[in-house]
Design a protein around this motif. Structure first.
Motif, PDB file in Angstrom:
ATOM      1  N   ILE A 170       0.880  -1.217  -0.036  1.00 60.66           N
ATOM      2  CA  ILE A 170      -0.026  -0.050  -0.035  1.00 60.66           C
ATOM      3  C   ILE A 170       0.818   1.103  -0.039  1.00 60.66           C
ATOM      4  O   ILE A 170       1.994   1.184   0.357  1.00 60.66           O
ATOM      5  CB  ILE A 170      -0.943  -0.051   1.180  1.00 60.66           C
ATOM      6  N   ARG A 171       0.370   2.383  -0.332  1.00 59.91           N
ATOM      7  CA  ARG A 171       1.103   3.435  -0.642  1.00 59.91           C
ATOM      8  C   ARG A 171       1.362   4.097   0.730  1.00 59.91           C
ATOM      9  O   ARG A 171       0.653   4.167   1.681  1.00 59.91           O
ATOM     10  CB  ARG A 171       0.243   4.694  -1.342  1.00 59.91           C
ATOM     11  N   ASN A 172       2.519   4.513   1.149  1.00 60.98           N
ATOM     12  CA  ASN A 172       2.981   5.019   2.220  1.00 60.98           C
ATOM     13  C   ASN A 172       2.540   6.564   2.280  1.00 60.98           C
ATOM     14  O   ASN A 172       3.244   7.439   1.496  1.00 60.98           O
ATOM     15  CB  ASN A 172       4.569   4.755   2.546  1.00 60.98           C
ATOM     16  N   GLU A 173       1.528   6.909   3.049  1.00 60.13           N
ATOM     17  CA  GLU A 173       1.033   8.339   3.000  1.00 60.13           C
ATOM     18  C   GLU A 173       2.023   9.312   3.546  1.00 60.13           C
ATOM     19  O   GLU A 173       2.047  10.564   3.024  1.00 60.13           O
ATOM     20  CB  GLU A 173      -0.467   8.324   3.727  1.00 60.13           C
ATOM     21  N   SER A 174       2.975   9.024   4.421  1.00 57.64           N
ATOM     22  CA  SER A 174       3.790   9.686   4.942  1.00 57.64           C
ATOM     23  C   SER A 174       5.068   9.944   3.993  1.00 57.64           C
ATOM     24  O   SER A 174       5.940  11.000   4.578  1.00 57.64           O
ATOM     25  CB  SER A 174       4.133   9.503   6.291  1.00 57.64           C
ATOM     26  N   SER A 175       5.157   9.365   3.040  1.00 58.01           N
ATOM     27  CA  SER A 175       6.091   9.650   2.277  1.00 58.01           C
ATOM     28  C   SER A 175       5.953  10.676   1.146  1.00 58.01           C
ATOM     29  O   SER A 175       5.033  10.900   0.900  1.00 58.01           O
ATOM     30  CB  SER A 175       6.540   8.272   1.399  1.00 58.01           C
ATOM     31  N   SER A 176       7.076  11.227   0.772  1.00 61.36           N
ATOM     32  CA  SER A 176       7.205  12.368  -0.286  1.00 61.36           C
ATOM     33  C   SER A 176       7.412  11.805  -1.752  1.00 61.36           C
ATOM     34  O   SER A 176       7.380  12.654  -2.753  1.00 61.36           O
ATOM     35  CB  SER A 176       8.253  13.567  -0.122  1.00 61.36           C
ATOM     36  N   THR A 177       7.649  10.659  -2.063  1.00 61.82           N
ATOM     37  CA  THR A 177       7.810  10.011  -3.287  1.00 61.82           C
ATOM     38  C   THR A 177       7.054   9.125  -3.673  1.00 61.82           C
ATOM     39  O   THR A 177       6.142   8.247  -2.705  1.00 61.82           O
ATOM     40  CB  THR A 177       9.037   9.313  -3.579  1.00 61.82           C
ATOM     41  N   THR A 178       6.740   8.840  -4.878  1.00 60.62           N
ATOM     42  CA  THR A 178       5.626   7.920  -5.297  1.00 60.62           C
ATOM     43  C   THR A 178       6.082   6.521  -5.287  1.00 60.62           C
ATOM     44  O   THR A 178       5.366   5.622  -5.444  1.00 60.62           O
ATOM     45  CB  THR A 178       5.005   8.216  -6.582  1.00 60.62           C
ATOM     46  N   LYS A 179       7.548   6.325  -5.156  1.00 61.98           N
ATOM     47  CA  LYS A 179       7.798   4.900  -5.257  1.00 61.98           C
ATOM     48  C   LYS A 179       7.779   4.231  -3.867  1.00 61.98           C
ATOM     49  O   LYS A 179       8.379   3.146  -3.554  1.00 61.98           O
ATOM     50  CB  LYS A 179       9.264   4.994  -5.676  1.00 61.98           C
ATOM     51  N   ASP A 180       7.434   5.042  -2.781  1.00 65.53           N
ATOM     52  CA  ASP A 180       7.608   4.391  -1.333  1.00 65.53           C
ATOM     53  C   ASP A 180       6.182   3.784  -0.768  1.00 65.53           C
ATOM     54  O   ASP A 180       5.231   4.292  -1.013  1.00 65.53           O
ATOM     55  CB  ASP A 180       7.846   5.517  -0.150  1.00 65.53           C
ATOM     56  N   TYR A 181       6.238   2.420  -0.570  1.00 64.91           N
ATOM     57  CA  TYR A 181       5.105   1.628  -0.435  1.00 64.91           C
ATOM     58  C   TYR A 181       5.583   0.702   0.887  1.00 64.91           C
ATOM     59  O   TYR A 181       6.681   0.519   1.092  1.00 64.91           O
ATOM     60  CB  TYR A 181       4.626   0.574  -1.424  1.00 64.91           C
ATOM     61  N   ASP A 182       4.694   0.365   1.770  1.00 61.93           N
ATOM     62  CA  ASP A 182       4.629  -0.611   2.885  1.00 61.93           C
ATOM     63  C   ASP A 182       3.949  -1.744   2.450  1.00 61.93           C
ATOM     64  O   ASP A 182       2.886  -1.856   1.836  1.00 61.93           O
ATOM     65  CB  ASP A 182       3.928  -0.045   4.046  1.00 61.93           C
ATOM     66  N   CYS A 183       4.754  -2.815   2.581  1.00 62.09           N
ATOM     67  CA  CYS A 183       4.322  -4.110   2.188  1.00 62.09           C
ATOM     68  C   CYS A 183       4.106  -4.634   3.473  1.00 62.09           C
ATOM     69  O   CYS A 183       4.658  -4.876   4.502  1.00 62.09           O
ATOM     70  CB  CYS A 183       5.230  -5.141   1.427  1.00 62.09           C
ATOM     71  N   ILE A 184       2.592  -5.368   3.530  1.00 58.77           N
ATOM     72  CA  ILE A 184       2.125  -5.987   4.810  1.00 58.77           C
ATOM     73  C   ILE A 184       1.684  -7.557   4.651  1.00 58.77           C
ATOM     74  O   ILE A 184       1.045  -7.774   3.460  1.00 58.77           O
ATOM     75  CB  ILE A 184       1.053  -5.006   5.339  1.00 58.77           C
ATOM     76  N   ASN A 185       1.874  -8.261   5.432  1.00 60.09           N
ATOM     77  CA  ASN A 185       0.863  -9.698   5.453  1.00 60.09           C
ATOM     78  C   ASN A 185      -0.206  -9.738   5.683  1.00 60.09           C
ATOM     79  O   ASN A 185      -0.872  -8.518   6.298  1.00 60.09           O
ATOM     80  CB  ASN A 185       1.762 -10.732   5.957  1.00 60.09           C
ATOM     81  N   ARG A 186      -0.979 -10.659   5.391  1.00 58.53           N
ATOM     82  CA  ARG A 186      -2.466 -10.690   5.505  1.00 58.53           C
ATOM     83  C   ARG A 186      -2.825 -10.518   6.965  1.00 58.53           C
ATOM     84  O   ARG A 186      -3.730  -9.816   7.429  1.00 58.53           O
ATOM     85  CB  ARG A 186      -3.082 -12.039   5.076  1.00 58.53           C
ATOM     86  N   TYR A 187      -1.997 -10.818   7.998  1.00 58.25           N
ATOM     87  CA  TYR A 187      -2.434 -10.489   9.414  1.00 58.25           C
ATOM     88  C   TYR A 187      -2.221  -8.945   9.812  1.00 58.25           C
ATOM     89  O   TYR A 187      -3.159  -8.540  10.280  1.00 58.25           O
ATOM     90  CB  TYR A 187      -1.004 -11.206  10.423  1.00 58.25           C
ATOM     91  N   GLU A 188      -1.099  -8.285   9.027  1.00 54.33           N
ATOM     92  CA  GLU A 188      -0.874  -6.942   9.271  1.00 54.33           C
ATOM     93  C   GLU A 188      -2.262  -6.281   8.930  1.00 54.33           C
ATOM     94  O   GLU A 188      -2.655  -5.325   9.403  1.00 54.33           O
ATOM     95  CB  GLU A 188       0.031  -6.323   8.614  1.00 54.33           C
ATOM     96  N   LYS A 189      -2.714  -6.882   7.692  1.00 55.90           N
ATOM     97  CA  LYS A 189      -3.812  -6.330   7.108  1.00 55.90           C
ATOM     98  C   LYS A 189      -5.295  -6.335   7.789  1.00 55.90           C
ATOM     99  O   LYS A 189      -5.904  -5.419   8.074  1.00 55.90           O
ATOM    100  CB  LYS A 189      -4.138  -6.976   5.550  1.00 55.90           C
ATOM    101  N   ASN A 190      -5.315  -7.309   8.264  1.00 57.41           N
ATOM    102  CA  ASN A 190      -6.543  -7.707   9.294  1.00 57.41           C
ATOM    103  C   ASN A 190      -6.374  -6.854  10.685  1.00 57.41           C
ATOM    104  O   ASN A 190      -7.401  -6.518  11.002  1.00 57.41           O
ATOM    105  CB  ASN A 190      -6.395  -9.001   9.745  1.00 57.41           C
ATOM    106  N   LEU A 191      -5.272  -6.851  11.247  1.00 56.87           N
ATOM    107  CA  LEU A 191      -5.088  -6.125  12.379  1.00 56.87           C
ATOM    108  C   LEU A 191      -5.308  -4.499  11.980  1.00 56.87           C
ATOM    109  O   LEU A 191      -6.144  -4.064  12.761  1.00 56.87           O
ATOM    110  CB  LEU A 191      -3.575  -6.182  12.908  1.00 56.87           C
ATOM    111  N   ARG A 192      -4.874  -3.856  10.876  1.00 55.75           N
ATOM    112  CA  ARG A 192      -5.153  -2.456  10.492  1.00 55.75           C
ATOM    113  C   ARG A 192      -6.752  -2.442  10.548  1.00 55.75           C
ATOM    114  O   ARG A 192      -7.254  -1.364  11.260  1.00 55.75           O
ATOM    115  CB  ARG A 192      -4.545  -2.051   9.562  1.00 55.75           C
ATOM    116  N   ARG A 193      -7.464  -3.095   9.898  1.00 56.28           N
ATOM    117  CA  ARG A 193      -8.775  -3.021   9.696  1.00 56.28           C
ATOM    118  C   ARG A 193      -9.528  -3.043  10.928  1.00 56.28           C
ATOM    119  O   ARG A 193     -10.344  -2.220  11.264  1.00 56.28           O
ATOM    120  CB  ARG A 193      -9.179  -4.230   8.696  1.00 56.28           C
ATOM    121  N   PHE A 194      -9.426  -4.131  11.669  1.00 56.91           N
ATOM    122  CA  PHE A 194     -10.027  -4.327  13.014  1.00 56.91           C
ATOM    123  C   PHE A 194      -9.782  -3.319  13.948  1.00 56.91           C
ATOM    124  O   PHE A 194     -10.604  -2.886  14.808  1.00 56.91           O
ATOM    125  CB  PHE A 194      -9.803  -5.815  13.537  1.00 56.91           C
ATOM    126  N   ARG A 195      -8.269  -2.974  14.181  1.00 59.07           N
ATOM    127  CA  ARG A 195      -7.746  -1.896  15.261  1.00 59.07           C
ATOM    128  C   ARG A 195      -8.637  -0.600  14.877  1.00 59.07           C
ATOM    129  O   ARG A 195      -8.902  -0.006  15.793  1.00 59.07           O
ATOM    130  CB  ARG A 195      -6.475  -2.031  15.183  1.00 59.07           C
TER     131      ARG A 195
END
Length: 160
Positions: A7-32
């Motif tokens: 996913i796009r790292n919103e705090s980054s100033s360049t368009t090439k910066d992405y954070d890669c997360i596994n399915r557990y991280e994705k679930n945690l972010r949604r539920f948290r």
């Protein structure tokens, strides 16, 4: 095989910066964000500054923190209630990473050695059993250096 979402790292100033997360991280972010956003460990500043949780590829929640005088109980030691709270939060967030929102039913903490302030502490939390889809058993181990300082088990009741 590693399953990552980038996913796009919103705090980054360049368009090439992405954070890669596994399915557990994705679930945690949604539920948290939906059910646990006001938890004292999710707000900034946190009750334990620098406390960070992340998942490995096997679904274990890993954490890292260093407590200071604000979390002190006895001289130079982290208060046991703070340790229990960190463990409880790690278990709840680990469960969310596995797609479950649950409330603590039981928490048992064994303090093997004092947890010292000013010392980097790591933890590993896992789901160890699911009973009838409603009760989830958890396990947490906490280390300072190579020393296991705390171990805990907990059970959570699934609500979502």
């Amino acid at each position: 095989m590693r399953s990552l979402t980038c996913i796009r790292n919103e705090s980054s100033s360049t368009t090439k910066d992405y954070d890669c997360i596994n399915r557990y991280e994705k679930n945690l972010r949604r539920f948290r964000d939906t059910y646990h956003s006001q938890c004292l460990f999710n707000r900034q500043p946190s009750i334990v500054p620098g406390l960070r949780f992340s998942f490995n590829d096997t679904g274990a929640l890993l954490g890292e923190f260093t407590c200071n005088e604000f979390q002190q109980g006895y001289n130079e030691m982290v208060h046991g209630g703070v340790i229990a709270s960190i463990i409880d939060a790690s278990m709840a967030q680990c469960l969310m990473g596995h797609g479950v929102v649950g409330y603590t039913v039981n928490l048992s903490v064994k303090y093997r050695k004092p947890v010292m302030i000013g010392t980097r502490t790591t933890l590993e939390t896992r789901v160890i059993e699911r009973n009838y889809g409603l009760l989830h058993s958890m396990k947490c181990k906490m280390f300072q250096g190579k020393n296991r300082v705390v171990q805990a088990t907990g059970r959570f009741f699934k609500v979502k």
